[in-house]
Design an enzyme around this catalytic site. Structure first.
Site, PDB file in Angstrom:
ATOM      1  N   CYS A 199      48.577  66.830  38.458  1.00 62.80           N
ATOM      2  CA  CYS A 199      48.522  68.118  39.129  1.00 62.80           C
ATOM      3  C   CYS A 199      47.120  68.335  39.665  1.00 62.80           C
ATOM      4  O   CYS A 199      46.148  68.354  38.905  1.00 62.80           O
ATOM      5  CB  CYS A 199      48.883  69.225  38.146  1.00 62.80           C
ATOM      6  SG  CYS A 199      48.628  70.863  38.828  1.00 62.80           S
ATOM      7  N   CYS A 244      43.884  76.302  37.797  1.00 64.52           N
ATOM      8  CA  CYS A 244      44.975  77.145  37.283  1.00 64.52           C
ATOM      9  C   CYS A 244      44.781  77.424  35.800  1.00 64.52           C
ATOM     10  O   CYS A 244      44.865  78.563  35.349  1.00 64.52           O
ATOM     11  CB  CYS A 244      46.314  76.467  37.561  1.00 64.52           C
ATOM     12  SG  CYS A 244      47.663  77.023  36.526  1.00 64.52           S
ATOM     13  N   CYS A 265      47.977  74.658  32.003  1.00 63.19           N
ATOM     14  CA  CYS A 265      48.425  73.517  31.194  1.00 63.19           C
ATOM     15  C   CYS A 265      47.230  72.864  30.513  1.00 63.19           C
ATOM     16  O   CYS A 265      46.696  71.866  31.002  1.00 63.19           O
ATOM     17  CB  CYS A 265      49.138  72.498  32.079  1.00 63.19           C
ATOM     18  SG  CYS A 265      50.680  73.097  32.744  1.00 63.19           S
ATOM     19  N   CYS A 306      55.150  72.636  40.734  1.00 59.62           N
ATOM     20  CA  CYS A 306      54.375  72.679  39.494  1.00 59.62           C
ATOM     21  C   CYS A 306      55.113  71.884  38.427  1.00 59.62           C
ATOM     22  O   CYS A 306      56.333  71.905  38.364  1.00 59.62           O
ATOM     23  CB  CYS A 306      54.203  74.142  39.100  1.00 59.62           C
ATOM     24  SG  CYS A 306      53.764  74.412  37.385  1.00 59.62           S
ATOM     25  N   GLN A 329      63.445  84.148  26.900  1.00 60.48           N
ATOM     26  CA  GLN A 329      62.582  83.003  26.625  1.00 60.48           C
ATOM     27  C   GLN A 329      62.506  82.114  27.868  1.00 60.48           C
ATOM     28  O   GLN A 329      63.525  81.878  28.505  1.00 60.48           O
ATOM     29  CB  GLN A 329      63.129  82.208  25.439  1.00 60.48           C
ATOM     30  CG  GLN A 329      63.209  83.010  24.148  1.00 60.48           C
ATOM     31  CD  GLN A 329      61.867  83.159  23.449  1.00 60.48           C
ATOM     32  OE1 GLN A 329      60.838  82.701  23.937  1.00 60.48           O
ATOM     33  NE2 GLN A 329      61.868  83.829  22.325  1.00 60.48           N
ATOM     34  N   TYR A 383      62.558  93.160  16.468  1.00 62.76           N
ATOM     35  CA  TYR A 383      61.918  92.709  17.716  1.00 62.76           C
ATOM     36  C   TYR A 383      62.958  91.911  18.505  1.00 62.76           C
ATOM     37  O   TYR A 383      62.711  90.780  18.906  1.00 62.76           O
ATOM     38  CB  TYR A 383      60.685  91.849  17.434  1.00 62.76           C
ATOM     39  CG  TYR A 383      59.698  92.449  16.451  1.00 62.76           C
ATOM     40  CD1 TYR A 383      58.687  93.290  16.905  1.00 62.76           C
ATOM     41  CD2 TYR A 383      59.785  92.186  15.091  1.00 62.76           C
ATOM     42  CE1 TYR A 383      57.775  93.846  16.007  1.00 62.76           C
ATOM     43  CE2 TYR A 383      58.890  92.744  14.191  1.00 62.76           C
ATOM     44  CZ  TYR A 383      57.874  93.563  14.655  1.00 62.76           C
ATOM     45  OH  TYR A 383      56.983  94.101  13.759  1.00 62.76           O
ATOM     46  N   GLU A 395      64.398  97.296  18.742  1.00 63.45           N
ATOM     47  CA  GLU A 395      63.532  96.851  19.840  1.00 63.45           C
ATOM     48  C   GLU A 395      62.903  98.095  20.468  1.00 63.45           C
ATOM     49  O   GLU A 395      63.562  99.120  20.612  1.00 63.45           O
ATOM     50  CB  GLU A 395      64.398  96.066  20.842  1.00 63.45           C
ATOM     51  CG  GLU A 395      63.848  95.914  22.241  1.00 63.45           C
ATOM     52  CD  GLU A 395      62.566  95.100  22.316  1.00 63.45           C
ATOM     53  OE1 GLU A 395      62.483  94.032  21.696  1.00 63.45           O
ATOM     54  OE2 GLU A 395      61.632  95.571  22.998  1.00 63.45           O
ATOM     55  N   ASP A 439      61.092  88.403  15.018  1.00 62.92           N
ATOM     56  CA  ASP A 439      60.524  87.615  16.118  1.00 62.92           C
ATOM     57  C   ASP A 439      59.498  88.468  16.864  1.00 62.92           C
ATOM     58  O   ASP A 439      59.713  88.859  18.010  1.00 62.92           O
ATOM     59  CB  ASP A 439      61.682  87.195  17.052  1.00 62.92           C
ATOM     60  CG  ASP A 439      61.220  86.308  18.189  1.00 62.92           C
ATOM     61  OD1 ASP A 439      60.067  85.827  18.158  1.00 62.92           O
ATOM     62  OD2 ASP A 439      62.020  86.089  19.119  1.00 62.92           O
ATOM     63  N   CYS A 458      55.499  83.065  17.843  1.00 58.13           N
ATOM     64  CA  CYS A 458      54.932  82.330  18.976  1.00 58.13           C
ATOM     65  C   CYS A 458      53.419  82.226  18.812  1.00 58.13           C
ATOM     66  O   CYS A 458      52.722  81.820  19.743  1.00 58.13           O
ATOM     67  CB  CYS A 458      55.314  82.986  20.306  1.00 58.13           C
ATOM     68  SG  CYS A 458      54.795  84.684  20.414  1.00 58.13           S
TER      69      CYS A 458
HETATM   70  N1  SAH Z   1      63.870  88.078  19.925  1.00 55.58           N
HETATM   71  C1  SAH Z   1      63.815  88.237  21.347  1.00 55.58           C
HETATM   72  C2  SAH Z   1      62.512  88.863  21.873  1.00 55.58           C
HETATM   73  C3  SAH Z   1      61.232  88.363  21.274  1.00 55.58           C
HETATM   74  S1  SAH Z   1      59.792  88.896  22.138  1.00 55.58           S
HETATM   75  C4  SAH Z   1      64.111  86.921  22.040  1.00 55.58           C
HETATM   76  O1  SAH Z   1      64.054  85.863  21.449  1.00 55.58           O
HETATM   77  O2  SAH Z   1      64.433  86.946  23.228  1.00 55.58           O
HETATM   78  C5  SAH Z   1      59.216  90.204  21.148  1.00 55.58           C
HETATM   79  C6  SAH Z   1      59.912  91.545  21.418  1.00 55.58           C
HETATM   80  O3  SAH Z   1      59.331  92.528  20.552  1.00 55.58           O
HETATM   81  C7  SAH Z   1      59.751  92.082  22.836  1.00 55.58           C
HETATM   82  O4  SAH Z   1      61.025  92.327  23.361  1.00 55.58           O
HETATM   83  C8  SAH Z   1      58.953  93.403  22.647  1.00 55.58           C
HETATM   84  O5  SAH Z   1      59.366  94.415  23.539  1.00 55.58           O
HETATM   85  C9  SAH Z   1      59.306  93.775  21.231  1.00 55.58           C
HETATM   86  N2  SAH Z   1      58.349  94.628  20.499  1.00 55.58           N
HETATM   87  C10 SAH Z   1      56.994  94.613  20.568  1.00 55.58           C
HETATM   88  N3  SAH Z   1      56.475  95.480  19.679  1.00 55.58           N
HETATM   89  C11 SAH Z   1      57.516  96.061  19.026  1.00 55.58           C
HETATM   90  C12 SAH Z   1      57.615  97.043  17.986  1.00 55.58           C
HETATM   91  N4  SAH Z   1      56.527  97.588  17.458  1.00 55.58           N
HETATM   92  N5  SAH Z   1      58.839  97.384  17.560  1.00 55.58           N
HETATM   93  C13 SAH Z   1      59.959  96.828  18.095  1.00 55.58           C
HETATM   94  N6  SAH Z   1      59.916  95.900  19.088  1.00 55.58           N
HETATM   95  C14 SAH Z   1      58.721  95.531  19.552  1.00 55.58           C
END
Ligand code: SAH
Length: 408
Positions: free
Chosen positions: A31, A37, A40, A114, A238, A267, A288, A336, A363
């Site tokens: 690249c 950029c 990566c 890319c 994702q 989350y 959420e 998550d 993550c």
């Molecule tokens: N589990 C989902 C999203 C994960 S990303 C998936 O795999 O697609 C993390 C998520 O947490 C986001 O959607 C974000 O809006 C949410 N988030 C962030 N802070 C938060 C909080 N304090 N309470 C509830 N959700 C929250």
């Protein structure tokens, strides 16, 4: 990056093992813009070396808690990003350019294709750039405020092949809109929907609040682990769907559901994990913060005819605290959180409710380790943990860990 690039390892085997190339040393072979950029960070390493390095780093970080189960990599690690965003602008000679912002700046690095982006999405962005002149559409200029087209966002459904194109404009009117749409569809009949998003603000946010659909449904659908998900222009989804299936598969495996459990998906975004777990559980609730995501989660439940799931728009910590105060019981907690990790309030409320199993999807290993320490203080032991390579060529490490309550 040329199209149809062979597996990157061939290019690199034996070259600069483990070392990065700086701009001074010369341009990266895969690249030409990687140094500018900055996306990566591991582009100069063969994929196997990247995987190994991530697995080792993760193993070391998790050493105080458990032995990790390696890293799940990709067979073909290129072009995994199903969401591609290109900024539009002009170079000094007033030629239209499109690409990625240079690291920590708003200068556009021109990019036609890319290594990590979906190839169809890249081709559509190049075609749009090619159409602008004949339609007299100017790219937006951040300094002067003149011009119309700010960004193009393309979302692709990995399993369904559906493609959504979002044209982000600085004002609501696209001149000769119908002809523009016709011309774009002629070049790319694979596009299933086109949306105009209006962003009139001087902001670094890509998308504005107003949008109108000019072709198709205004969203795409994709399939993950046998369920269908609606993805609107703004929904979180994702970026690497192939690896997401592996990630969610591990999460469900670690949860070891038997069909009776009460499960919380914290989350939950658009409800993906909870919906996938729902068929193995008694009842699932999702929480959420983002209202749009909750709306998508509810529609995803309907679309998949899942009846044993409910979604709440709330702060995950607050909801968990309410549950603890009301003495509710929970068998499995799936969590998550974003990169910043969870909150002390959430973790302490979780410990009070004391689910038998916690499955922590992360993550960011730094905040994961911080949060695991807190849970360990409440009698949770990490029994299993695996990394999943969701972001090849970058530093990112995604992982799933299983915590089991001991002595409770
Ligand atoms: N589990 C989902 C999203 C994960 S990303 C998936 O795999 O697609 C993390 C998520 O947490 C986001 O959607 C974000 O809006 C949410 N988030 C962030 N802070 C938060 C909080 N304090 N309470 C509830 N959700 C929250």
């Amino acid at each position: 990056m040329g199209k149809g690039m062979p597996y990157v390892e061939k290019e690199h085997t034996g070259l600069r093992r483990g070392k990065r190339m700086t701009e001074k040393q010369g341009k990266n072979k895969v690249c030409s813009v990687s140094a500018r950029c900055g996306g990566c960070q591991r582009i100069d390493e063969p994929y196997e070396v990247q995987l190994q390095a991530k697995a080792v780093r993760f193993r070391k970080m998790m050493e105080p808690f458990c032995k990790t189960e390696g890293i799940l990599g990709m067979e073909r690690p290129e072009h995994y990003r199903c969401k591609v965003n290109a900024a539009f602008g002009e170079d000094r000679r007033h030629n239209v350019i499109s690409g990625i912002y240079e690291e920590k700046s708003h200068r556009i690095v021109p990019v036609d294709s890319c290594l990590i982006e979906n190839e169809k999405a890249d081709a559509i962005i190049v075609s749009i750039r090619g159409l602008l002149k004949s339609f007299k559409i100017r790219p937006y200029n951040e300094d002067t405020g003149y011009g119309l087209l700010r960004h193009v966002l393309v979302r692709t459904g990995h399993a369904t092949g559906q493609i959504l194109v979002v044209l982000v404009l600085s004002s609501p009117i696209l001149p000769s809109k119908n002809n523009f749409v016709k011309a774009l569809l002629k070049l790319h009949p694979e596009i299933t929907s086109i949306v105009i998003n209006v962003n009139e603000r001087n902001t670094s946010m890509v998308l504005g609040d107003r949008e109108h659909v000019v072709y198709g449904k205004g969203y795409i659908e994709d399939r993950l682990c046998g369920k269908v998900f609606r993805i609107s222009p703004k929904s979180f989804y994702q970026v690497n769907p192939m690896q997401t299936e592996k990630l969610y598969g591990k999460a469900v495996e670690y949860a070891a559901l038997t069909g009776k459990e009460m499960v919380l998906d914290a989350y939950c975004g658009t409800g993906t994990i909870g919906l996938i777990a729902s068929e193995h559980a008694g009842r699932v609730i999702g929480v959420e913060l983002n209202g749009d995501a909750v709306r998508d989660a509810r529609s995803n439940a309907k679309r998949n005819q899942v009846k044993n799931i409910q979604f709440y728009q709330n702060d995950a910590g607050k909801l968990l605290l309410q549950m603890a105060e009301q003495g509710e019981s929970l068998d499995v907690l799936l969590m998550d959180p974003p990169r910043s990790g969870s909150s002390r309030e959430f973790l302490e409320a979780a410990a009070r409710i004391s689910p038998g199993r916690i499955v922590y999807i992360s993550c960011n290993p730094e905040t994961l380790v911080r949060d695991l320490k807190i849970l360990a203080g409440h009698g949770y032991r990490v029994e299993r943990s695996v990394a999943v390579d969701m972001f090849p060529f970058t530093e990112g490490i995604e992982s799933v860990s299983l915590l089991v309550k001991h002595g409770g």
